[in-house]
Scaffold this motif. Structure first.
Motif, short mmCIF file in Angstrom:
data_model
loop_
_atom_site.label_atom_id
_atom_site.label_comp_id
_atom_site.label_asym_id
_atom_site.label_seq_id
_atom_site.Cartn_x
_atom_site.Cartn_y
_atom_site.Cartn_z
N MET A 1 -20.36 1.49 0.92
CA MET A 1 -19.02 0.95 1.13
C MET A 1 -19.03 -0.58 1.05
SD MET A 1 -16.41 2.13 4.14
CE MET A 1 -17.05 0.81 5.14
N GLU A 2 -18.02 -1.12 0.40
CA GLU A 2 -17.92 -2.58 0.31
C GLU A 2 -17.64 -3.21 1.66
OE1 GLU A 2 -15.85 -2.70 -4.13
OE2 GLU A 2 -14.83 -3.66 -2.44
N ILE A 3 -18.12 -4.43 1.84
CA ILE A 3 -17.75 -5.18 3.05
C ILE A 3 -17.24 -6.55 2.66
CG2 ILE A 3 -19.38 -4.01 4.60
CD1 ILE A 3 -21.09 -6.67 4.34
N GLN A 4 -16.54 -7.15 3.60
CA GLN A 4 -15.99 -8.48 3.39
C GLN A 4 -16.68 -9.45 4.35
OE1 GLN A 4 -13.54 -8.70 1.10
NE2 GLN A 4 -13.12 -10.90 1.33
N VAL A 5 -17.22 -10.55 3.84
CA VAL A 5 -17.73 -11.61 4.71
C VAL A 5 -16.99 -12.89 4.31
CG1 VAL A 5 -19.74 -12.93 5.51
CG2 VAL A 5 -20.01 -10.53 4.88
N LEU A 6 -16.20 -13.40 5.23
CA LEU A 6 -15.32 -14.53 4.94
C LEU A 6 -14.48 -14.21 3.70
CD1 LEU A 6 -17.78 -17.47 5.81
CD2 LEU A 6 -15.95 -16.53 7.25
N ASP A 7 -14.57 -15.05 2.65
CA ASP A 7 -13.70 -14.84 1.49
C ASP A 7 -14.35 -14.01 0.39
OD1 ASP A 7 -15.59 -16.85 1.08
OD2 ASP A 7 -14.39 -17.85 -0.44
N LYS A 8 -15.57 -13.47 0.63
CA LYS A 8 -16.26 -12.77 -0.45
C LYS A 8 -16.50 -11.29 -0.13
CE LYS A 8 -18.47 -16.82 -2.43
NZ LYS A 8 -17.17 -17.31 -2.92
N THR A 9 -16.57 -10.50 -1.22
CA THR A 9 -16.80 -9.07 -1.11
C THR A 9 -18.25 -8.76 -1.49
OG1 THR A 9 -14.50 -8.72 -1.73
CG2 THR A 9 -15.93 -6.80 -1.80
N PHE A 10 -18.88 -7.90 -0.72
CA PHE A 10 -20.29 -7.54 -0.97
C PHE A 10 -20.43 -6.02 -1.06
CE2 PHE A 10 -20.38 -11.73 0.93
CZ PHE A 10 -21.47 -12.37 0.37
N VAL A 11 -21.43 -5.58 -1.84
CA VAL A 11 -21.70 -4.15 -1.99
C VAL A 11 -23.10 -3.82 -1.46
CG1 VAL A 11 -20.14 -3.83 -3.96
CG2 VAL A 11 -22.51 -4.50 -4.37
N PRO A 12 -23.31 -2.58 -0.96
CA PRO A 12 -24.62 -2.21 -0.41
C PRO A 12 -25.73 -2.42 -1.44
CG PRO A 12 -23.02 -0.50 0.07
CD PRO A 12 -22.35 -1.46 -0.89
N PHE A 13 -26.88 -2.93 -0.99
CA PHE A 13 -27.94 -3.28 -1.94
C PHE A 13 -29.30 -2.72 -1.51
CE2 PHE A 13 -30.68 -6.81 -3.85
CZ PHE A 13 -30.67 -6.24 -5.11
N ILE A 14 -29.77 -3.05 -0.30
CA ILE A 14 -31.05 -2.50 0.19
C ILE A 14 -30.82 -1.95 1.59
CG2 ILE A 14 -33.48 -2.96 0.65
CD1 ILE A 14 -33.31 -5.39 -1.23
N SER A 15 -31.16 -0.67 1.79
CA SER A 15 -30.87 -0.01 3.07
C SER A 15 -31.91 -0.36 4.13
CB SER A 15 -30.84 1.51 2.87
OG SER A 15 -32.18 1.96 2.64
N GLU A 16 -31.54 -0.10 5.39
CA GLU A 16 -32.45 -0.31 6.51
C GLU A 16 -33.74 0.48 6.32
OE1 GLU A 16 -29.62 0.44 9.94
OE2 GLU A 16 -31.27 -0.55 11.00
N LYS A 17 -33.60 1.71 5.81
CA LYS A 17 -34.76 2.57 5.63
C LYS A 17 -35.72 2.00 4.59
CE LYS A 17 -35.89 7.44 4.80
NZ LYS A 17 -36.26 7.48 3.36
N GLN A 18 -35.16 1.53 3.47
CA GLN A 18 -36.01 0.91 2.43
C GLN A 18 -36.73 -0.32 2.98
OE1 GLN A 18 -32.57 0.59 -0.37
NE2 GLN A 18 -34.07 1.09 -1.94
N ILE A 19 -36.02 -1.11 3.78
CA ILE A 19 -36.62 -2.33 4.34
C ILE A 19 -37.78 -1.95 5.26
CG2 ILE A 19 -36.24 -4.31 5.87
CD1 ILE A 19 -33.26 -4.28 4.90
N GLN A 20 -37.55 -1.01 6.16
CA GLN A 20 -38.60 -0.62 7.12
C GLN A 20 -39.83 -0.06 6.39
OE1 GLN A 20 -38.49 -1.66 10.07
NE2 GLN A 20 -36.35 -2.22 9.99
N GLU A 21 -39.59 0.73 5.35
CA GLU A 21 -40.72 1.30 4.61
C GLU A 21 -41.58 0.22 3.97
OE1 GLU A 21 -38.80 5.64 3.45
OE2 GLU A 21 -39.39 4.27 1.81
N ARG A 22 -40.93 -0.72 3.30
CA ARG A 22 -41.68 -1.80 2.63
C ARG A 22 -42.40 -2.68 3.65
NH1 ARG A 22 -44.40 -2.57 -0.59
NH2 ARG A 22 -43.91 -4.60 -1.48
#
Ligand code: IMP
Ligand code: MG
Length: 177
Positions: A1-22
């Motif tokens: 799901m897209e999120i908004q931070v201040l004036d910009k829109t962001f899309v999911p890129f690297i999940s918590e699970k992927q981060i923990q694994e690496r």
């Protein structure tokens, strides 16, 4: 799901699970490389606080740790000037130091950090970074542990900010174009 931070829109890129694994893989790799010696992990504030926390929790050996604080970013643009806001408070003479970064972009911050550490004659300085933007990286300092090589687009979350916002987001989002 897209999120908004201040004036910009962001899309999911690297999940918590992927981060923990690496980070688990890298923690094990570092443990092997340390060969029974006790490393000093140095987190680079503010961005690396989540990486440091999750990496050291998965490090199954003795370690010491501290933080330094550098700043080079204004909004979404890297500036050439890197400021040291909080210096080294630990004796690293003859010790194996592992600098932990959230992301290496141009590498300007790393150059400043290397200088800071060389003054204290550590046995070795290694670099660990969660993300690397190979297209933007222009320096020849070796990066020993890289969790994710990513394209040259702005990301936010997991400690990384867009104009001071978004550091608390538990996974990584990429800017939507
Ligand atoms: P460098 O000095 O250009 O390598 O920039 C390094 C620092 O800039 C990182 O430690 C981050 O704090 C910040 N930075 C670089 N790229 C991004 C990004 O895409 N999102 C958020 N912060 C970034
Ligand atoms: Mg940083």
């Amino acid at each position: 799901m897209e999120i908004q931070v201040l004036d910009k829109t962001f899309v999911p890129f690297i999940s918590e699970k992927q981060i923990q694994e690496r980070l688990g893989e890298i923690a094990n790799e570092i443990l092997r490389d340390m060969n029974g010696e006790i490393p000093i992990f140095i987190g680079v504030l503010n961005g690396s606080f989540m990486v440091v926390s999750d990496l050291v929790k998965q490090y199954k050996g003795s370690c010491e740790m501290s933080f330094v604080k550098m700043a080079s970013y204004i909004g979404t643009q890297s500036s050439n000037q890197v400021n040291q806001l909080l210096g080294l408070d630990i004796d690293v003479t003859d010790r194996r130091v592992i600098i932990i970064e959230d992301i290496v972009d141009t590498g300007n911050t790393l150059v400043a950090l290397k200088k800071l550490f060389e003054q204290q004659r550590p046995k070795e300085v290694r670099i660990c970074t969660l993300c690397l933007k190979p297209e933007a990286y222009t320096k020849d300092i070796k990066l020993d542990y890289v969790a994710f090589e990513i394209e040259n687009k702005f990301i936010v979350g997991y400690g990384m900010d867009y104009d001071k916002h978004g550091r608390n987001i538990p996974e990584i989002y990429q800017i939507k174009e």
